[in-house]
Design a protein around this motif. Structure first.
Motif, PDB file in Angstrom:
ATOM      1  N   GLY A 743       0.823  -1.480  -0.498  1.00  0.00           N
ATOM      2  CA  GLY A 743      -0.003  -0.277   0.151  1.00  0.00           C
ATOM      3  C   GLY A 743       0.643   1.135  -0.111  1.00  0.00           C
ATOM      4  O   GLY A 743       1.547   1.467  -0.036  1.00  0.00           O
ATOM      5  N   SER A 744      -0.008   2.079   0.452  1.00  0.00           N
ATOM      6  CA  SER A 744       0.909   3.621   0.083  1.00  0.00           C
ATOM      7  C   SER A 744       1.741   3.646   0.980  1.00  0.00           C
ATOM      8  O   SER A 744       2.816   4.884   1.035  1.00  0.00           O
ATOM      9  CB  SER A 744       0.031   4.903   0.727  1.00  0.00           C
ATOM     10  OG  SER A 744      -0.299   4.735   1.546  1.00  0.00           O
ATOM     11  N   ASN A 745       2.115   3.150   2.358  1.00  0.00           N
ATOM     12  CA  ASN A 745       2.718   3.501   3.512  1.00  0.00           C
ATOM     13  C   ASN A 745       3.774   2.243   3.008  1.00  0.00           C
ATOM     14  O   ASN A 745       4.757   1.824   4.354  1.00  0.00           O
ATOM     15  CB  ASN A 745       2.254   3.100   5.158  1.00  0.00           C
ATOM     16  CG  ASN A 745       1.296   1.555   4.891  1.00  0.00           C
ATOM     17  OD1 ASN A 745       1.332   1.046   4.031  1.00  0.00           O
ATOM     18  ND2 ASN A 745       1.621   1.752   6.033  1.00  0.00           N
ATOM     19  N   TYR A 747       6.984   1.871   2.448  1.00  0.00           N
ATOM     20  CA  TYR A 747       8.703   2.648   2.849  1.00  0.00           C
ATOM     21  C   TYR A 747       8.250   2.890   3.771  1.00  0.00           C
ATOM     22  O   TYR A 747       9.705   2.701   4.320  1.00  0.00           O
ATOM     23  CB  TYR A 747       8.033   3.841   2.029  1.00  0.00           C
ATOM     24  CG  TYR A 747       7.321   4.932   2.855  1.00  0.00           C
ATOM     25  CD1 TYR A 747       7.642   6.217   4.110  1.00  0.00           C
ATOM     26  CD2 TYR A 747       6.140   5.374   2.341  1.00  0.00           C
ATOM     27  CE1 TYR A 747       6.996   6.799   4.215  1.00  0.00           C
ATOM     28  CE2 TYR A 747       5.013   5.955   2.755  1.00  0.00           C
ATOM     29  CZ  TYR A 747       5.596   6.668   3.381  1.00  0.00           C
ATOM     30  OH  TYR A 747       5.264   7.285   4.346  1.00  0.00           O
TER      31      TYR A 747
END
Length: 813
Positions: A743-745, A747
């Motif tokens: 998902g977007s997190n 990293y």
């Protein structure tokens, strides 16, 4: 007793406590003084021993000689030369001077000491001789003549690097029978190329080919003058001319004239063919006859014997006394034809193909003979082949250590036929039996788990495409293409816990387009995996884990019908270039054919199964980039970027376990054990089900590795590295939780590790030791994932949890 003692105990006890603290400090202080004093005395003692030993070494040197201890280079440079350039020249000159001094430890030539330790051996077979050869090293003696020779070579090197009118001087400084060479180099400003011209001197075929060769020249305006590039340019032109038929041309026939009178530290170059070049070297040659002696080991030399047994196939004259080979394979491997133009490229390709004909020939020799006529521009080409025995038997036994705490051994028996149908086909049958023993991570309910494996695999490698309409371009294909067919069966038994059987069959094509590009195409690969005989105790252990669905999925019966394509690109580095790049990528698609077959007739079952087994549907995309940059001759920065993406669809919520990606281990993120990271922020509770099946895998993988590699000696290299990456699920959050899905997190869920390594490089074998520690643990709560702040080598528990030693063969990438 301590600062937390109750106050009600009394003031008197408090005074005694303070006195006790004072006494302890005195004891600690005294102990530290004793320790420091003993260390100091020990160091002095060691230093004294080294000095005495060093003196004993020099005393054993021949009379009038001194031990050479190395060299230093001092620089006297023009003010126009910057400090970085001066440093590079100094490093280059220091590495250039010869000889290298004896190996030493803290300045002590210990190998020379070993050399003299037991005196002069009386013969070559005694212990003294063995010890001297094995552990000792003869002393490198200082020599004024060698120093003078080095000065001449340094002057030549400076001139060849474009530092014209620069010069050096050298001297030996001796003290206590030890000598150091000191060189002083006076450096003037470097010269650069102002113009480069090609002068063919005539309009013949050679002159035209020579003129066309100026394209992609290594000599470019603005580049520094370097003799290495000039020599490389001559070789480059020679290679081009040989590819175009000039068989007898040599690099020495090219002269490069340099004019440094332009001024402003500029040089004009003129590349020419020497006027004295012979007419034989100026001719463009063609092929008259191609001869193959297929059984050169039978010593067929006489011309009469050749003619009696010679056959002609596609214009190639073949002498095969034992009739062991189909003439077609020589026609496919050898690209020369009667009347065709000679080319060194075709020569190299033909030799490469013959050498790589599935190991059929022990030796491959190639010669060219000029047709004996005064005006001839024709060549006869001969191939002398020494065959190996076609049939052989092999036995292999080896030990293995796996990341899931299993250690075991394998025994393999193989039978090979390298010329099955007289077309250099390699047929191989391999039977393997193996045992695995669990040495760690033992389950409290199941105890230690042992397993056995049995497999049989047969394969056929055919050195050609079996598709009749595909033709081979002799210029583009360095090696003959191969058709590979295999079928195999394997049975695994996990100590009564469960059985796992698999059946695999594959048909693929592999071919090399040129020296830089390789392809592999697998039209069909079928894999059927079935599990059976699962015990109740094993199922209970699985359901006690925190992801029973994912673990059971690994034992789910599955049919995989896939097609794939991969390509590898490794460009050849240019002369003098510090850059090296490579790329590999691939795509694999599974389930479309199975879906089509499942719908043919109602007797085939539902659309989700084929022959009663669920089939997988997915697409995989893999990329792997590697790039290295040489900072100096002994320092290199190596990098790898890897991204793999799996897209399950239709029947599949996730990729089949055998097709999923994992992170960690020797060749991945070395601060974590194999399959100990991910997916995402998931953390395994370490049940026996997880240990046996390795469930920490994902559909997506992202990884970045970088290493600073240093060459210490010819055999010992070091490295400092940083690894980062993780795996994620594509869309299935039920087994691992939402934090496991990409998902977007993402990293925030990158695992990071760093460490140092030592590599023993013996050319034929690289033994690697990498010690790593985590920097960022993605499975910890947010805010606690950066763990380098807790670095504490003195803490044994920290060491056991955070230091990972990787022992492997070969470089990680």
């Amino acid at each position: 007793m301590g600062s937390n003692a109750p106050l009600s105990i009394g003031e008197g006890l408090g005074v005694r406590f303070l006195r006790l603290k004072f006494d302890l400090r005195q004891i600690v202080y005294t102990s530290e003084n004793i320790y420091k004093t003993s260390v100091k005395h020990s160091l002095l003692l060691i230093l004294l021993v080294v000095l005495l030993s060093s003196c004993s070494v020099t005393k054993k040197l021949p009379a009038g000689e001194s031990l050479y201890t190395g060299a230093s280079v001092k620089m006297v440079a023009d003010s126009a030369i910057n400090k970085s350039e001066i440093k590079n020249i100094q490093t280059q000159l220091t590495e250039f001077v010869k000889p290298k001094p004896n190996a030493n430890l803290f300045g002590f030539p210990y190998k020379v000491w070993f050399y003299y330790l037991f005196g002069e051996p009386k013969n070559d077979k005694g212990f003294k001789s063995f010890f001297r050869k094995r552990f000792g090293e003869p002393p490198i003696l200082a020599s004024k003549s060698v120093t003078a020779a080095n000065v001449k070579q340094i002057n030549l090197l400076l001139n060849n690097e474009g530092y014209f009118r620069s010069f050096a001087k050298g001297d030996l400084i001796e003290k206590n029978r030890k000598s150091t060479a000191v060189y002083t180099a006076t450096i003037h400003q470097r010269y650069y190329l102002d113009s480069v011209s090609f002068s063919p001197q005539d309009t013949s075929l050679l002159g035209k080919a020579f003129t066309n060769a100026k394209q992609n020249s290594l000599l470019q305006k603005g580049s520094p003058y370097r003799f290495e590039l000039i020599s490389g340019e001559r070789n480059r032109i020679d290679n081009i001319l040989k590819k175009r038929g000039f068989y007898y041309f040599q690099p020495d026939f090219i002269i490069v004239k340099a004019d440094s009178s332009v001024g402003n530290h500029k040089v004009n170059l003129s590349v020419e063919i020497k006027p004295t070049t012979s007419q034989v070297a100026r001719k463009n040659y063609r092929i008259r006859d191609v001869h193959v002696l297929a059984d050169y080991g039978e010593k067929i030399f006489a011309d009469s014997a050749k003619k009696d047994q010679e056959i002609i196939f596609n214009g190639i004259r073949i002498n095969d006394k034992t009739q062991s080979y189909n003439p077609k394979i020589f026609s496919q491997a050898i690209a020369f034809r009667r009347g065709g133009r000679y080319s060194s490229n075709i020569q190299d390709i033909s030799l490469s193909r013959l050498i790589n004909l599935n190991g059929n020939f022990k030796f491959v020799k190639n010669t060219f003979e000029l047709v004996p006529r005064s005006d001839s521009a024709l060549l006869d080409v001969f191939y002398y082949l020494t065959p190996l025995k076609a049939k052989s038997f092999q036995a292999d036994i080896n030990g293995v250590t796996k990341s899931n705490n299993f250690t075991g051994t394998n025994l393999s028996l193989s039978w090979l036929n390298k010329n099955t149908f007289k077309g250099a086909e390699l047929f191989k049958i391999t039977a393997t039996a193996g045992l695995d023993f669990q040495v760690g991570g033992i389950s409290s309910t199941l105890g230690a788990v042992n397993s056995s494996r049995y497999s049989i695999v047969s394969s056929m490698s055919i050195p050609r495409f079996i598709i009749p309409f595909v033709k081979i371009n002799p210029v583009r294909n360095q090696a003959l293409p191969k058709t590979n067919i295999s079928i195999g069966y394997e049975l695994q038994n996990r100590s009564g816990l469960y059985d796992l059987t698999s059946l695999n069959t594959t048909m693929s094509y592999a071919w090399k387009q040129n020296n830089t590009v390789e392809h592999s195409l697998t039209p069909i690969s079928i894999s059927l995996v079935k599990s059976s005989n699962m015990s109740e105790a094993f199922l209970d252990d699985i359901f006690r884990s925190d992801n029973p669905i994912a673990i059971l999925a690994l034992l789910d019966n599955k049919l995989i019908m896939s097609s794939s394509y991969t390509v590898n690109y490794t460009p050849i580095a240019k002369i003098g270039s510090r850059h090296l790049f490579s790329f590999s990528g691939g795509i694999e698609v599974a389930g479309n054919l199975a879906s089509l077959l499942s719908r043919i007739g109602p007797q085939q079952g539902s659309a989700e199964t084929l022959v009663g087994v669920s089939y997988a549907q997915y697409a995989r995309f893999d990329t792997d980039f590697k790039y290295s940059y040489s900072l100096t001759q002994s320092l290199k920065l190596a990098n790898r970027f890897l991204f793999s993406y799996g897209l399950p669809y239709g029947n599949s919520l996730y990729l089949p376990p055998s097709k999923q990606y994992s992170a960690g281990g020797n060749n991945s993120i070395r601060a974590f054990a194999a399959r100990a990271i991910g997916p995402g922020a998931y953390f395994s509770n370490g049940t026996i089900g997880s240990q046996l099946l390795g469930s920490q895998q994902g559909d997506i993988k992202l990884e970045l590795n970088t290493e600073l590699r240093a060459k210490f000696t010819n055999y010992i290299n070091g490295a400092f590295f940083i690894d980062a990456g993780n795996v994620w699920m594509q869309k299935d959050a039920d087994s691992y939780g939402q934090d496991a899905v990409f998902g977007s997190n993402f990293y925030k869920q990158i695992a990071i590790g760093t460490g140092v390594g030592v590599r023993l490089d013996f050319s034929y074998l690289v033994l690697r030791f990498d010690l790593a520690t985590p920097v960022h643990k993605p499975y910890l709560p947010e805010g606690e994932r950066w763990v380098l702040k807790n670095f504490d080598l003195k803490d044994s528990q920290w060491r056991s949890e955070n230091l990972v030693l990787n022992i492997a063969v070969g470089y990680p990438f």
